[in-house]
Design a protein around this motif. Sequence first.
Motif, PDB file in Angstrom:
ATOM      1  N   LEU A   1       5.631  -7.230  -5.880  1.00 42.09           N
ATOM      2  CA  LEU A   1       6.212  -7.357  -4.545  1.00 42.09           C
ATOM      3  C   LEU A   1       6.604  -5.964  -4.052  1.00 42.09           C
TER       4      LEU A   1
ATOM      5  N   TRP B   1       8.090  -4.185  -0.555  1.00 41.15           N
ATOM      6  CA  TRP B   1       8.558  -4.474   0.802  1.00 41.15           C
ATOM      7  C   TRP B   1       9.554  -3.441   1.283  1.00 41.15           C
TER       8      TRP B   1
ATOM      9  N   VAL C   1       2.697  -9.042  -1.249  1.00 37.71           N
ATOM     10  CA  VAL C   1       2.726  -9.657  -2.571  1.00 37.71           C
ATOM     11  C   VAL C   1       1.314  -9.630  -3.127  1.00 37.71           C
TER      12      VAL C   1
ATOM     13  N   TRP D   1       2.646 -14.588   8.459  1.00 38.94           N
ATOM     14  CA  TRP D   1       2.046 -14.210   7.182  1.00 38.94           C
ATOM     15  C   TRP D   1       0.556 -14.492   7.154  1.00 38.94           C
TER      16      TRP D   1
ATOM     17  N   ILE E   1       9.205 -15.929   0.897  1.00 38.74           N
ATOM     18  CA  ILE E   1       8.520 -15.409  -0.287  1.00 38.74           C
ATOM     19  C   ILE E   1       8.956 -16.184  -1.532  1.00 38.74           C
TER      20      ILE E   1
END
Length: 310
Positions: free
Chosen positions: A141, A143, A209, A256, A281
């Motif tokens: 992940l 971000w 991801v 997404w 998520i």
Amino acid sequence: MSSAPGHGVICARLLLPARLVLPSLSFQYPLKLISSSVPSSKCLTVFILSYGGGLVSNDKIDLRITVEEAAKLCLLTQGHTKVFKQKDPSDRTTQTLTCTLEPRSSLLLLPDPIQPFAASNYKQHQLFHLPADDTASLIVLDWVTEGRSARGEHWNLSSFISRNEFFSPPKGEGLAPRLLLRDSMVLTGDGEAGRLLERMESQTVFATVMIHGPLFVKLEEAVLEKFRDEPRIGGRNFDNRGDFKKDDERKGGVVWTAARVRGFVLVKVTGRELEEVKVFIRGLLLLGGGTDGDGEVVRKFGEGALLCLQ
């Protein structure tokens, strides 16, 4: 132990029949590593921290990780990785993570988001070397958030670069490792206040991801199936605004996409609120399980693996 500032080493090992250990765990300021694993844990857990709660101008982190055969490692943080403002034009804050996964090993890299402050200059490079038999599994992940919104910072950074690369061994002696996947995010302030913010279309967080390996086959299929089930333009009656309102309420402000790319499932998520993106998520990573609703990640790594999404 490495003597260079910011250098760290982690080695995860499985001692048969079922004991997971860390034969190597070393670090130097400003990097700090803390293991919280107990013998009965489903995986080894290491927190990646920095003194003072963030990275200052010109900090350089270099973390080397080895996950030995059949070992399981989860890497977490204890809050946002704050990146403070650049003090000198020649300074850049950098983090490099190089991970080698051996056959049947597994890795979760699930940190809290990076939070670049105003006028910060940050570059992150994460490299993952997979085994030749392609039996390793991992979820990564990556971000980033807009900054300190409470202080009026909204994408006021100078530069943010994050690159993730995945390699397999070369097919011949003397050849370079084969690149399987490269994913990059580059955000650049243009020196005019608000211009980068305008291009962000009110989004405050961007997340990627990356999922790969035999341990997460069910999760990959569940994520792709969920994306296939999302309403498409042209798939609804535009006069029926109620259907679209229900979809927006269900997802919040989250947008997404997901796709299978060269053996990986790659998911991109953005949203207007960090908490909404967290919930979304987490919901994705709880897919692919049985009737208990825990999903593959929790059943195989434990509830603590999703700490950053709570």
